[in-house]
Design a protein around this motif. Structure first.
Motif, mmCIF file in Angstrom:
data_model
loop_
_atom_site.group_PDB
_atom_site.id
_atom_site.type_symbol
_atom_site.label_atom_id
_atom_site.label_comp_id
_atom_site.label_asym_id
_atom_site.label_seq_id
_atom_site.Cartn_x
_atom_site.Cartn_y
_atom_site.Cartn_z
ATOM 1 N N SER A 181 11.417 17.921 -61.000
ATOM 2 C CA SER A 181 12.213 19.143 -60.953
ATOM 3 C C SER A 181 12.067 19.822 -59.596
ATOM 4 N N PHE A 182 12.853 20.859 -59.374
ATOM 5 C CA PHE A 182 12.817 21.603 -58.115
ATOM 6 C C PHE A 182 11.440 22.199 -57.875
ATOM 7 N N PHE A 183 10.847 22.767 -58.922
ATOM 8 C CA PHE A 183 9.520 23.381 -58.791
ATOM 9 C C PHE A 183 8.424 22.326 -58.759
ATOM 10 N N GLY A 184 8.609 21.222 -59.532
ATOM 11 C CA GLY A 184 7.596 20.173 -59.524
ATOM 12 C C GLY A 184 7.479 19.482 -58.178
ATOM 13 N N LEU A 185 8.599 19.229 -57.527
ATOM 14 C CA LEU A 185 8.556 18.618 -56.193
ATOM 15 C C LEU A 185 7.852 19.526 -55.194
ATOM 16 N N PHE A 186 8.084 20.829 -55.304
ATOM 17 C CA PHE A 186 7.421 21.753 -54.382
ATOM 18 C C PHE A 186 5.910 21.755 -54.598
ATOM 19 N N ILE A 187 5.468 21.790 -55.845
ATOM 20 C CA ILE A 187 4.028 21.811 -56.120
ATOM 21 C C ILE A 187 3.379 20.516 -55.641
ATOM 22 N N ARG A 188 4.016 19.391 -55.889
ATOM 23 C CA ARG A 188 3.447 18.115 -55.458
ATOM 24 C C ARG A 188 3.402 18.010 -53.939
ATOM 25 N N ARG A 189 4.425 18.515 -53.265
ATOM 26 C CA ARG A 189 4.428 18.463 -51.802
ATOM 27 C C ARG A 189 3.286 19.304 -51.233
ATOM 28 N N CYS A 190 3.113 20.517 -51.763
ATOM 29 C CA CYS A 190 2.024 21.371 -51.274
ATOM 30 C C CYS A 190 0.660 20.750 -51.572
ATOM 31 N N MET A 192 2.262 27.119 -35.599
ATOM 32 C CA MET A 192 1.820 25.726 -35.561
ATOM 33 C C MET A 192 2.950 24.805 -35.995
ATOM 34 N N GLN A 193 3.212 23.778 -35.181
ATOM 35 C CA GLN A 193 4.233 22.785 -35.491
ATOM 36 C C GLN A 193 3.584 21.560 -36.128
ATOM 37 N N GLU A 194 4.439 20.569 -36.480
ATOM 38 C CA GLU A 194 3.922 19.389 -37.158
ATOM 39 C C GLU A 194 2.948 18.609 -36.287
ATOM 40 N N THR A 195 3.247 18.489 -35.011
ATOM 41 C CA THR A 195 2.410 17.679 -34.129
ATOM 42 C C THR A 195 1.208 18.444 -33.596
ATOM 43 N N ASP A 196 1.043 19.703 -33.968
ATOM 44 C CA ASP A 196 -0.104 20.483 -33.481
ATOM 45 C C ASP A 196 -1.343 20.272 -34.328
ATOM 46 N N ARG A 197 -1.274 19.418 -35.327
ATOM 47 C CA ARG A 197 -2.406 19.276 -36.240
ATOM 48 C C ARG A 197 -3.225 18.023 -35.960
ATOM 49 N N GLN A 241 10.323 13.313 -43.011
ATOM 50 C CA GLN A 241 9.969 14.673 -42.644
ATOM 51 C C GLN A 241 8.559 14.990 -43.136
ATOM 52 N N THR A 242 7.747 15.483 -42.238
ATOM 53 C CA THR A 242 6.420 15.918 -42.629
ATOM 54 C C THR A 242 6.466 17.358 -43.105
ATOM 55 N N HIS A 243 5.375 17.841 -43.646
ATOM 56 C CA HIS A 243 5.334 19.170 -44.254
ATOM 57 C C HIS A 243 4.076 19.878 -43.791
ATOM 58 N N VAL A 244 4.231 21.090 -43.325
ATOM 59 C CA VAL A 244 3.117 21.916 -42.881
ATOM 60 C C VAL A 244 2.882 22.995 -43.925
ATOM 61 N N LEU A 245 1.681 23.087 -44.427
ATOM 62 C CA LEU A 245 1.343 24.081 -45.441
ATOM 63 C C LEU A 245 1.187 25.445 -44.775
ATOM 64 N N ARG A 246 2.018 26.396 -45.185
ATOM 65 C CA ARG A 246 2.039 27.724 -44.593
ATOM 66 C C ARG A 246 1.400 28.737 -45.539
ATOM 67 N N PRO A 247 1.043 29.909 -45.028
ATOM 68 C CA PRO A 247 0.443 30.927 -45.918
ATOM 69 C C PRO A 247 1.346 31.342 -47.066
ATOM 70 N N HIS A 248 2.664 31.447 -46.821
ATOM 71 C CA HIS A 248 3.519 31.890 -47.918
ATOM 72 C C HIS A 248 3.638 30.829 -49.005
ATOM 73 N N HIS A 249 3.360 29.546 -48.658
ATOM 74 C CA HIS A 249 3.324 28.519 -49.700
ATOM 75 C C HIS A 249 2.166 28.768 -50.655
ATOM 76 N N VAL A 250 1.024 29.162 -50.122
ATOM 77 C CA VAL A 250 -0.132 29.465 -50.975
ATOM 78 C C VAL A 250 0.170 30.651 -51.883
ATOM 79 N N ALA A 251 0.863 31.667 -51.354
ATOM 80 C CA ALA A 251 1.211 32.820 -52.183
ATOM 81 C C ALA A 251 2.172 32.421 -53.304
ATOM 82 N N ILE A 252 3.130 31.531 -53.003
ATOM 83 C CA ILE A 252 4.057 31.077 -54.042
ATOM 84 C C ILE A 252 3.310 30.285 -55.108
ATOM 85 N N LEU A 253 2.353 29.453 -54.683
ATOM 86 C CA LEU A 253 1.545 28.717 -55.655
ATOM 87 C C LEU A 253 0.712 29.661 -56.510
#
Length: 705
Positions: free
Chosen positions: A132-141, A174-179, A14-26
């Motif tokens: 951890s749950f939070f560490g995986l999220f930060i590394r993915r972003c 924007m979807q995964e293949t739109d990039r 599974q690929t990951h698309v960085l969204r605006p709300h991800h930046v706000a969570i970071l």
């Protein structure tokens, strides 16, 4: 040497698309980890982060996120306002943060892997565990940002600014293949493939609720045409066909549902998918000509993993076709046993079983137990299209109507929490239930003109009869006990007592066989009324006294009124001579019988007043006036005979009885006047207003998105 384990299908990357709300969570991570607040406020913020990262719900907008973070502990206003200001300041400096060190600062809180592949040593400079749950999220972003090109970074900045300005859809189309058009610096193979998304299925569920069959079919096809794995065959064809069969079934297209269900059953058996085969068989029973118990003489056992909603449907069907209540309880207990043996029983099944128990206890005439189970379901379920909750709400409205609370029944049905979340099929059942409630009120008042001019033209279309496909064995709409009771009532009102006897006996046998004790009590009262006409008032009295404890509790006000009125007639008629009914009884025995019948007549009069049955109330009032008049004559006769009471006391009692008789006569004329006015109404403003609410609710359900 043991054999190697069977190969396991590898899950698609599974690929990951960085969204605006991800930046706000970071941004919240940076504010919390760089300058940690107090433990109480820190716990509040981490709970919000966990809920947002899980993505079990749609992401909050920027303003909602700021309010959620800054509205934590009421006793810590300084820290809450500081956190809110910090989030808003990030917006103004996000361009420099993203270009220079924003993501570098975030990843600094997560330890790096050692060169030899071992786990990193704990350090006080790292605040989040790597796995951890939070560490995986930060590394993915961080990795998703690292893959972005300069153009992709500028696109992310612009989307984030638009998102914080209130454009909630910015960055989410924007979807995964739109990039692939220069947004990624190092595109990988997984970035060039589009995997399954949940949006088509959400659109399918919305279309089903709206009754848009074409849109539902199209979105269902889009969902199952997606790429679920890297293999050629997704293995979900049987699920697609089963959903298609359910869609056709819910819309009443039984032939199309049977065809799709047959294909789904074949594919599921070829794929060795036992769970899908079970669901197909459960749906096939709804399309079968009759219950299996009618063909084999036995109740088919509930299989493991059968949904409790299927058991609820089976119980309803058994009740409607006249099966014994024992069969319903057998199904219920089997379902409960399977649930107790399973460790993964969802809460939805628990509420469905409570609704099943409520249905059975209502059918058995034990309203107190049924009400307990209804309260459980309504209290612990959310408003929506939950079938268990909808069933219990309908039963509550019917109970209130039987108890004479017409306004309470409409209040339950017209409550927005009842109808706002229903799908189109359930809404049809709801509108029909409201119409039937209004019809009961009109029929009780005998407003024939209003029924013909207002209610009958506005009758909603009956929901599709989806329970049975064959025309050789028509699906019965009512119990034979209910049909017999209605026919017996019409015969008794027409003074056709001889013809009513076999009908009443048939109702007694059927109601006792299936366990429908509510209809059994009606049949017993009808048989007692016939007994009075044939000079067997004593037997009729004993029959009603046998059901009196269950009748007097007020579960059904109309049955109580009818039983009390019939019992009063039996008491009075029993006091007359059996050998020669033309000879009046002695004054003492006559007065004793009349005084014993008075309380039951008053109960009947009050109940008929509650349910607004004017003609029946007039009959009771007339009977009361006759009873008071004969009581006065009896007291006079006792005084003349020199009985136990003195002449002065007899005169006082006679005067009181005459006063009550005159009051009943005046009441009779007043009620008769009201009856004529109500019966002649052509338009009822109250009913017009109530039906207008139903029309508005239908418009809301039909146009919601």
């Amino acid at each position: 040497m043991p054999p190697p384990p069977p190969p396991v299908d590898e899950a698609p990357r599974q690929t990951h698309v960085l969204r605006p709300h991800h930046v706000a969570i970071l941004s919240v991570f940076v504010l919390v980890l760089r300058d940690p607040p107090s433990p109480a406020f820190n716990l509040h913020v981490w709970r919000i982060l966990a809920r947002e990262i899980s993505e079990l719900y749609p992401p909050k907008s920027f303003e909602e996120l700021v309010r959620a973070v800054s509205s934590g502990r009421g006793d810590l206003p300084d820290e809450a306002s500081k956190m809110g200001r910090g989030l808003r300041n990030v917006v103004s400096a996000i361009h420099a943060f993203i270009e220079d060190k924003f993501f570098t600062d975030v990843i600094a809180f997560v330890p790096e892997r050692e060169l030899d592949g071992s786990q990193p040593s704990p350090s006080s400079t790292h605040s989040v565990e790597r796995r951890s749950f939070f560490g995986l999220f930060i590394r993915r972003c961080y990795l998703s940002f690292f893959k972005l090109s300069w153009r992709g970074t500028m696109r992310l900045i612009q989307d984030y600014k638009d998102w914080t300005d209130g454009k909630d859809t910015a960055g989410y189309g924007m979807q995964e293949t739109d990039r692939g058009g220069g947004l990624l610096l190092l595109p990988t193979q997984s970035d060039e493939q589009q995997y399954a998304q949940s949006e088509p299925y959400e659109n399918y569920e919305k279309a089903v609720k709206q009754g848009d069959t074409q849109a539902a079919t199209e979105n269902l096809r889009k969902f199952f045409d997606q790429r679920f794995s890297d293999s050629v065959e997704s293995g979900l064809t049987q699920h697609a066909l089963l959903h298609m069969a359910r869609l056709h079934y819910s819309q009443g297209s039984l032939t199309a549902a049977a065809n799709a269900l047959g294909e789904a059953l074949k594919v599921a058996r070829i794929s060795n998918d036992s769970i899908t085969v079970l669901h197909c068989n459960n749906l096939m029973k709804r399309l079968s000509p009759a219950l299996e118990s009618n063909r084999t003489g036995k109740i088919p056992p509930v299989q493991q993993r059968t949904s409790a909603l299927e058991v609820l449907w089976d119980v309803k069907k058994m009740i409607e076709v006249g099966e014994s209540i024992r069969a319903g309880f057998t199904k219920l207990y089997q379902s409960m046993g399977i649930a107790d043996a399973s460790y993964a029983d969802p809460h939805e099944s628990l509420w469905a079983r409570h609704a099943c128990q409520a249905t059975l206890w209502v059918f058995a005439g034990v309203e107190s137990l049924a009400q307990t189970h209804e309260n459980f379901v309504i209290a612990f379920t959310e408003p929506g299209d939950d079938e268990a909750r909808f069933t219990c709400l309908l039963m509550r409205a019917r109970r209130l109507l039987r108890q004479g609370n017409f306004g309470g029944a409409l209040l339950v049905l017209l409550n927005p929490e009842t109808w706002s979340g229903l799908n189109l099929r359930q809404h049809g059942v709801w509108a029909s239930e409201v119409w039937k409630t209004l019809r009961v009120a009109v029929q009780r008042r005998q407003q024939d003109t209003l029924m013909r001019s207002f209610l009958q033209p506005r009758r909603p279309a009956e929901p599709n009869n989806m329970q049975m496909q064959s025309t050789h064995t028509p699906f019965p709409k009512m119990l034979s006990a209910q049909r017999s009771s209605i026919l017996a009532k019409s015969l008794i009102e027409g003074k056709e007592f001889s013809q009513a006897i076999p009908v009443v006996l048939d109702a007694l046998w059927n109601s006792e066989f299936v366990g429908s004790w509510a209809y059994h009590r009606v049949a017993v009262s009808q048989l007692a009324e016939i007994s009075v006409e044939f000079g067997m008032a004593g037997k009729g009295r004993r029959m009603i006294e046998g059901i009196l404890p269950q009748v007097l509790n007020g579960d059904d006000v109309e049955i109580r009124a009818y039983a009390c009125y019939t019992l009063a007639r039996c008491i009075i008629a029993e006091s007359w001579s059996k050998d020669d009914p033309t000879i009046p009884p002695p004054p003492a025995r006559q007065n004793a019988a009349l005084e014993e019948a008075l309380p039951f007549l008053h109960v009947a009069e009050q109940d008929y007043t509650t349910i607004e049955m004017y003609q029946e109330r007039l009959n009771v009032i007339y009977m009361l006036s006759v009873v008071y008049h004969n009581l006065a004559l009896g007291y006079q006769a006792l005084a003349e005979e020199g009985g136990a009471i003195m002449a002065a006391e007899a005169a006082e009692m006679v005067k009181q009885m005459h006063k009550e008789r005159d009051r009943m006569a005046e009441m009779y004329h007043e009620v008769d006047k009201v009856r004529k006015e109500v019966r002649g109404m052509e338009v009822d403003e109250e009913l017009s207003t109530l039906w207008g609410l139903v029309v508005k609710a239908s418009a809301v359900v039909g146009t919601r998105s």
